[in-house]
Design an enzyme around this catalytic site. Sequence first.
Site, short mmCIF file in Angstrom:
data_model
loop_
_atom_site.label_atom_id
_atom_site.label_comp_id
_atom_site.label_asym_id
_atom_site.label_seq_id
_atom_site.Cartn_x
_atom_site.Cartn_y
_atom_site.Cartn_z
N ASP A 78 7.18 -0.05 -8.25
CA ASP A 78 6.83 -1.42 -8.65
C ASP A 78 7.98 -2.42 -8.60
O ASP A 78 7.75 -3.62 -8.56
CB ASP A 78 6.26 -1.41 -10.08
CG ASP A 78 5.02 -0.56 -10.21
OD1 ASP A 78 4.36 -0.32 -9.17
OD2 ASP A 78 4.70 -0.14 -11.33
N ARG A 134 1.47 -2.95 -10.63
CA ARG A 134 1.15 -3.19 -12.04
C ARG A 134 1.26 -4.69 -12.35
O ARG A 134 0.59 -5.48 -11.71
CB ARG A 134 2.08 -2.37 -12.93
CG ARG A 134 1.37 -1.85 -14.17
CD ARG A 134 2.31 -1.03 -15.02
NE ARG A 134 2.54 0.29 -14.52
CZ ARG A 134 1.84 1.36 -14.88
NH1 ARG A 134 0.89 1.24 -15.75
NH2 ARG A 134 2.09 2.55 -14.38
N MET A 149 -0.57 -2.28 -5.13
CA MET A 149 -0.12 -1.89 -6.48
C MET A 149 1.05 -2.75 -6.94
O MET A 149 1.47 -3.69 -6.25
CB MET A 149 0.29 -0.42 -6.47
CG MET A 149 -0.85 0.54 -6.62
SD MET A 149 -0.23 2.23 -6.72
CE MET A 149 -1.71 3.09 -7.22
N VAL A 159 -1.98 5.80 -1.74
CA VAL A 159 -1.31 5.96 -0.44
C VAL A 159 0.08 5.31 -0.51
O VAL A 159 1.05 5.78 0.07
CB VAL A 159 -2.16 5.29 0.66
CG1 VAL A 159 -1.38 5.10 1.94
CG2 VAL A 159 -3.42 6.10 0.92
N GLU A 193 -2.78 -5.79 -7.86
CA GLU A 193 -3.71 -5.19 -8.82
C GLU A 193 -3.62 -5.88 -10.18
O GLU A 193 -4.56 -5.88 -10.95
CB GLU A 193 -3.46 -3.68 -8.97
CG GLU A 193 -2.06 -3.36 -9.47
CD GLU A 193 -1.82 -1.87 -9.70
OE1 GLU A 193 -2.74 -1.06 -9.53
OE2 GLU A 193 -0.68 -1.54 -10.07
O1 F6P Z 1 3.92 2.41 -11.73
C1 F6P Z 1 3.50 2.89 -10.51
C2 F6P Z 1 2.02 2.70 -10.32
O2 F6P Z 1 1.64 3.19 -9.05
C3 F6P Z 1 1.53 1.25 -10.50
O3 F6P Z 1 1.78 0.46 -9.36
C4 F6P Z 1 0.08 1.47 -10.83
O4 F6P Z 1 -0.40 0.41 -11.63
C5 F6P Z 1 0.09 2.76 -11.60
O5 F6P Z 1 1.30 3.43 -11.30
C6 F6P Z 1 -1.04 3.70 -11.31
O6 F6P Z 1 -1.01 4.73 -12.23
P1 F6P Z 1 -1.76 6.13 -12.03
O7 F6P Z 1 -0.98 6.90 -10.99
O8 F6P Z 1 -1.69 6.79 -13.36
O9 F6P Z 1 -3.13 5.84 -11.57
#
Ligand code: F6P
Length: 396
Positions: A152, A196, A194, A318, A283
């Site tokens: 991230d 977050r 992604m 991915v 996201e």
């Molecule tokens: O922090 C890394 C991340 O891939 C974020 O970008 C995303 O919001 C989250 O983890 C997804 O989490 P999980 O793998 O628990 O679905």
Amino acid sequence: GKGLAVLTSGGDSQGMNAAVRAVVRMGIYLGCKVYFIREGYQGMVDGGDNIQDANWASVSSIIHRGGTVIGSARCADFRKREGRLKAAYNLVNRGITNLVVIGGDGSLTGANLFRLEWSSLLDELAQNGKITPEQKQKYGVLHIAGMVGSIDNDFCGTDMTIGTDSALHRIIEAIDAIVSTAYSHQRTFIMEVMGRHCGYLPVVTGVISEADYVFCPESPPPYDWPEKLCNNYLAVVTALTSEADYVFIPEDPVPNDWQISLCEKLAQERSAGQRLNIIIVAEGAIDRDGKPITAEDVKKVVVEKLQQDTRITVLGHVQRGGNPSAFDRVLGCRMGAEAVLALMEATPDSVPCVVSLDGNQAIRVPLMECVERTKAVAQAMAEKNWELAVKLRGTS
Ligand code: F6P
């Protein structure tokens, strides 16, 4: 030799294996007894086979692999003192007083708490007869060094977190693939990426993919945006690349009339002869009221107002997969080696550090300073104080 253990925690990221390898080999080189802790903090709490001897050969042929070969977890037990007590017992029992944690801000905050509690945990273990007074005396200080492994790039205090560069490679490969089919059908594609609550991945993706519009948890740049950006890399990349039609900088959500500017932008591109449009939606995209903007919301607007043939692609995990880029391998190696050096130089009074990238230098930054700053960005965003959020991100 000193007991040294390494664990990976939270979401995996590409380059973690390079970091683990560097910790193990630098530790051995400096005469430490090195251990892997498997499955993150859960493995430290559970002990047993989760804590294993590491040797030079056990980290051969892992540098090119994505994810983390020693496993990772988001551990609820370690959030409770009871879990940390078990973890302390498992470390003391093996003579481990040096710990390298590779993870995100939550994992590093947990590490700091563990260190602060360490002597009281040892007191309790000694009182319960679990460890001897000699062990309590000998292993009385726990040293911790952190490295930020996350795709991230959401951690204040480092220019790049381990995994971000590889994730960008994955994203851009996917977008390149989408563009050919979008072109053929004159379609609009909305890609969810992604990151977050951090705009780094969507913004940089927008810049390097010629996207028409980017929704990130933040908003359009003011005139002097390069100075205000969350880190140098983004500023440099963006300054060098002027292909993008529209980008949003972090910590400043899109204005609430985004539907209008989006449609104007897309229509203008099509009338100029462009056969496709690409829209990047983070996201964690929100509007200025803090309400989420989803790929579906964007699609609805484009279809209703412009009648464009529109599809959504959610890139998902991915982005976290596949081999690490050369950059992330180098970053993992450098940070891993530096973390071990920091531990070996630590005194009982030193504060735990995070190994960070500053320009092209691996530096040590007080762990809690970074964690606090990262929390302050989240707080500023929660209070919709975008100006402050940008400022806090800008002082990495
Ligand atoms: O922090 C890394 C991340 O891939 C974020 O970008 C995303 O919001 C989250 O983890 C997804 O989490 P999980 O793998 O628990 O679905």
